[in-house]
Write an enzyme that holds these catalytic residues in place. Structure first.
Site, PDB file in Angstrom:
ATOM      1  N   CYS A  56      26.177 -11.188   1.543  1.00 21.35           N
ATOM      2  CA  CYS A  56      27.335 -11.341   0.828  1.00 21.35           C
ATOM      3  C   CYS A  56      27.599 -12.540   0.359  1.00 21.35           C
ATOM      4  O   CYS A  56      26.841 -13.085  -0.592  1.00 21.35           O
ATOM      5  CB  CYS A  56      28.872 -10.904   1.421  1.00 21.35           C
ATOM      6  SG  CYS A  56      29.915 -10.345   0.157  1.00 21.35           S
ATOM      7  N   HIS A  74      27.637  -5.467   3.327  1.00 24.73           N
ATOM      8  CA  HIS A  74      27.301  -5.943   4.798  1.00 24.73           C
ATOM      9  C   HIS A  74      26.710  -4.790   5.722  1.00 24.73           C
ATOM     10  O   HIS A  74      27.318  -4.011   6.225  1.00 24.73           O
ATOM     11  CB  HIS A  74      28.785  -6.260   5.263  1.00 24.73           C
ATOM     12  CG  HIS A  74      29.702  -7.237   4.876  1.00 24.73           C
ATOM     13  ND1 HIS A  74      29.606  -8.541   5.262  1.00 24.73           N
ATOM     14  CD2 HIS A  74      30.245  -7.430   3.821  1.00 24.73           C
ATOM     15  CE1 HIS A  74      30.178  -9.334   4.574  1.00 24.73           C
ATOM     16  NE2 HIS A  74      31.003  -8.769   3.719  1.00 24.73           N
ATOM     17  N   GLU A 104      25.460  -5.204   8.436  1.00 22.58           N
ATOM     18  CA  GLU A 104      25.729  -5.464   9.986  1.00 22.58           C
ATOM     19  C   GLU A 104      26.676  -4.170  10.350  1.00 22.58           C
ATOM     20  O   GLU A 104      26.925  -3.993  11.513  1.00 22.58           O
ATOM     21  CB  GLU A 104      26.217  -6.632  10.192  1.00 22.58           C
ATOM     22  CG  GLU A 104      27.423  -6.908   9.700  1.00 22.58           C
ATOM     23  CD  GLU A 104      27.769  -7.772   8.254  1.00 22.58           C
ATOM     24  OE1 GLU A 104      26.832  -7.549   7.706  1.00 22.58           O
ATOM     25  OE2 GLU A 104      28.669  -8.474   8.030  1.00 22.58           O
TER      26      GLU A 104
HETATM   27  N1  GLN Z   1      33.897 -14.878  -0.992  1.00 21.00           N
HETATM   28  C1  GLN Z   1      32.879 -14.072  -1.803  1.00 21.00           C
HETATM   29  C2  GLN Z   1      33.628 -12.938  -2.446  1.00 21.00           C
HETATM   30  O1  GLN Z   1      34.717 -12.792  -2.447  1.00 21.00           O
HETATM   31  C3  GLN Z   1      32.105 -13.297  -0.608  1.00 21.00           C
HETATM   32  C4  GLN Z   1      32.927 -12.684   0.382  1.00 21.00           C
HETATM   33  C5  GLN Z   1      32.295 -12.062   1.637  1.00 21.00           C
HETATM   34  O2  GLN Z   1      31.105 -12.795   1.870  1.00 21.00           O
HETATM   35  N2  GLN Z   1      32.494 -11.023   2.453  1.00 21.00           N
HETATM   36  O3  GLN Z   1      32.879 -12.357  -3.174  1.00 21.00           O
END
Ligand code: GLN
Length: 540
Positions: free
Chosen positions: A380, A513, A515
Site C-alpha cells: 500500500c 494488503h 497480509e
Molecule cells: N496513506 C496511503 C493512502 O491513503 C496508504 C494507505 C495504506 O497504506 N493503507 O492511500
C-alpha cells in the site's frame, strides 16, 4: 437453532480472549459444526478506522470493507471463516444507530434510555445475519468492571434470559497470577472478577484461567467452590510457546468437550489437530533463519502490524524457515544509516502507512533495496513510496511526491476521487475521514509473463484494500520504459494495483494488503515467494 457463547475477560486486559475465542471456533468447526465469531467493542469510535495503531493496534479489513478490531484477524486466521461487517460493533456505532432512529421519530413520545434502547440494539446485533450457524461466539471487549462494558454485559444477560439459559454459555477468562515471593498461585483476583460479573447477573459456566504455570488441583477446587462452577469447567491455559499451540492446548484441557457437554450435544466428527501440531513443531524446531527489515512509523508497537507479522511467519512456515524481524523507525533513516542497519538483513518490507513523517527514510531504504538487489515488498503506502523513489531517481522527476503530503505538480500518487465497485461508481472525499477510503475486496487483472502472475499462478485475483491515494495511471508508459512494470490493474484498467521491477530478483509493490488473507494453514503465495527470495539472497 444457533447456540450462543459469550466470552468476557476479567482482572486485566490482554489475556488472550481473542485467541481463546478463535481457538474454540477452530475446535468446534473441526468437530463438524458451523461457527461464527463476533466482537463487541466498548469504545466510542464508530469503528477503529480512525484510531492510530499506537492506540489500538492494527485495523483489520474484511472482504466486505469493514474496518475492524484486530481480533477479527485472529478469528479468520484460526477458523478460516471470512469475517463480515456484521461481525464487529462498537458502543459508538450502537449509540449512533439509536440516535439516528431517535431523530427520525422512531421512538416518538418515549424517553430514549440505555435500557432498553441501547441494550435492545446490542441484542439485535448479536442475532442479526445468522444463517444455519450451530454456534455464535461473541467476544466482549474490555474487562469486567469497566464502565464502558456495562451495557454490553447487561445486554448479554438479557439475551440469555430471552434465548434460554440452555442456549447461551458464558465463558469468563481471568488471570491466575503466580506470586514469586510466596511461591503461590493466587485465585483471589479470579474470585473478585467473578463476583463482579455475578453482581451484574451473569454466572459464568466455564472459567478459563490464564496462568504462567499449571494450576494445582487445590487451587482449581478453590476457584470451583468460590465461583460456583464445576471443577471440570475450571480450564487452565498456561502460556504457550507459539500461538499455533493454542487450539492443541485448549483441546487438551477439554474446552471443546465442556462446551458441547454444556449444550448437551455430541460431536459430529473427531477433532483434527494434525495441521496445528505440524506447524507448531516446525515453528519451534526450525533452525534456519532469515532476517527481514520492516521500515515504518509504528514499529515500537508490535500489534500495529499484527497481520503482517503473522503473514511473514506463514511465509516462513511455507519455506521451513524462521523469520526474524528487525523493526526500523523510518524517521531518521538516510542512505548512510541504512547500510549500517542492514547488516545481516536479506529483505526489506515497507508496510502500509499514512502521512508525510518518515517518508524520506522509507524512500531511501527503497533506493537501497533497488540498487543492491535486495528482495523488496512494498504494501500500500510501501508501493506508493516505491513509485515515488523510481520517479525521482529513474524518471528524473526530482519533485515527485504524493498529494497526501500537499498539492504538487508532480503527484505520481494522487487522491483517488472515483472508482468502480461491483459495477457501481464510488466517490471518495477528503473531508470526512471515517470510512471514506477504498475499502475491502477488489479484483485485479494481472499482466501475462510477470513475476506476480507466476506467484499467484492466476491472471485474476481478489485482495483487500484500505487507502485513499492511488498511483497515477498516466505515468504508466514512462515507468514501464525504464523497467517498472504495472503488472496488475483494476478491471477497468484505471487503477494500478501492482508494480514490479523487470531487472531485479524480487521487487514488488502492491496497492492492497495481502497480509489480511494469509493463514497459518495456507500461507499467502506473495509472502511465501517473498521469503523464498529473501532466503536465496541470504545464501549469496
Ligand atoms: N496513506 C496511503 C493512502 O491513503 C496508504 C494507505 C495504506 O497504506 N493503507 O492511500
Amino acid at each position: 437453532m444457533a447456540r450462543y457463547i459469550f466470552v468476557t475477560g476479567g482482572v486485566v486486559s490482554s489475556l488472550g480472549k481473542g485467541l481463546s475465542s478463535a481457538s474454540l471456533a477452530y475446535l468446534l468447526q473441526s468437530r463438524g459444526f458451523k461457527v461464527r465469531i463476533r466482537k463487541l467493542d466498548p469504545y466510542l469510535n464508530i469503528d477503529p478506522g480512525t484510531m492510530s495503531p499506537f492506540q489500538h493496534g492494527e485495523v483489520f479489513v474484511t472482504d466486505d470493507g469493514a474496518e475492524t478490531d484486530l481480533d477479527l484477524g485472529h478469528y479468520e486466521r484460526f477458523s478460516n471463516i471470512s469475517a463480515k461487517k456484521t461481525d464487529n460493533i462498537t458502543t459508538g456505532k450502537i449509540y449512533s444507530d439509536v440516535l439516528k432512529k431517535e431523530r427520525t421519530g422512531k421512538y416518538l413520545g418515549k424517553t430514549v434510555q440505555v435500557i432498553p434502547h441501547i441494550t435492545n440494539r446490542i441484542k439485535e446485533f448479536i442475532r442479526n445475519d445468522i444463517a444455519k450457524e450451530d454456534f455464535v461466539i461473541c467476544e466482549i471487549g474490555g474487562t469486567v468492571g469497566d464502565i464502558e462494558s456495562l451495557p454490553f454485559l447487561e445486554a448479554i444477560r438479557q439475551f440469555s434470559n430471552e434465548t434460554g439459559k440452555k442456549n447461551t454459555l458464558f465463558i469468563h477468562l481471568t488471570l491466575v497470577p503466580y506470586m514469586k515471593a510466596s511461591d503461590e498461585i493466587k485465585t483471589k483476583p479470579t474470585q473478585h472478577s467473578v463476583k463482579e460479573l455475578r453482581s451484574i447477573g451473569i454466572q459464568p459456566d466455564i472459567i478459563i484461567c490464564r496462568s504462567e504455570r499449571s494450576i494445582p488441583l487445590d487451587q482449581r477446587k478453590k476457584i470451583s467452590l468460590f465461583c460456583n462452577v464445576a471443577i471440570e469447567d475450571v480450564i487452565e491455559t498456561v502460556d504457550v510457546k507459539t500461538i499455533y499451540e493454542a487450539p492443541i492446548s485448549f483441546n487438551k484441557e477439554k474446552l471443546d468437550d465442556r462446551v458441547l457437554n454444556f449444550f448437551g450435544i455430541k460431536s459430529k466428527k473427531n477433532v483434527n489437530l494434525k495441521p496445528w501440531k505440524k506447524i507448531t513443531k516446525l515453528v519451534l524446531n526450525t533452525n534456519n533463519k532469515v532476517k527481514i527489515a520492516i521500515i515504518g512509523k509504528y514499529v515500537e508497537l508490535k500489534d500495529a502490524y499484527k497481520s503482517l507479522d503473522e503473514a511473514l511467519t506463514h511465509g516462513g512456515i511455507a519455506n521451513n524457515l524462521k523469520v526474524n524481524l528487525v523493526r526500523i523507525e523510518s524517521d531518521n533513516l538516510n542512505l548512510k544509516t541504512i547500510k549500517k542497519k542492514m547488516q545481516g538483513v536479506s529483505g526489506i518490507l515497507i508496510p502500509g502507512g499514512f502521512g508525510k513523517r518518515g517518508t524520506e527514510g522509507k524512500i531511501a531504504a527503497i533506493k537501497y533495496a533497488r540498487l543492491n538487489k535486495i528482495p523488496f515488498l512494498g504494501i500500500c503506502f510501501g508501493m506508493q513510496m516505491a513509485v515515488i523513489e523510481f520517479a525521482r531517481n529513474r524518471l528524473n522527476l526530482k519533485n515527485a511526491t504524493s498529494s497526501e503530503f500537499g498539492s504538487s505538480k508532480a503527484s505520481v500518487v494522487g487522491l483517488m476521487s472515483e472508482w468502480i465497485k461491483d459495477g457501481k461508481l464510488m466517490k471518495g472525499t477528503d473531508k470526512n475521514l471515517g470510512g471514506t477510503m477504498r475499502l475491502g475486496s477488489y479484483d485485479a487483472h494481472l499482466k501475462k509473463d510477470t513475476k506476480i502472475s507466476k506467484i499467484y499462478n492466476s491472471m485474476r485475483i481478489k485482495e483487500r484494500h484500505r487507502h485513499r491515494y492511488e498511483v497515477n495511471i498516466n505515468y504508466k508508459e514512462n515507468f514501464e520504459k525504464k523497467g517498472m512494470i504495472f503488472s496488475g490493474l483494476s478491471p477497468d484498467g484505471k487503477l494500478p494495483e501492482i508494480v514490479e521491477l523487470r531487472d531485479h530478483p524480487w521487487f514488488i509493490g502492491v496497492q492492497f494488503h495481502p497480509e489480511f488473507k494469509s493463514r497459518p494453514l495456507s500461507p499467502h503465495p506473495l509472502f511465501s515467494s517473498f521469503i523464498e527470495a529473501v532466503n536465496n539472497k541470504s545464501k549469496k
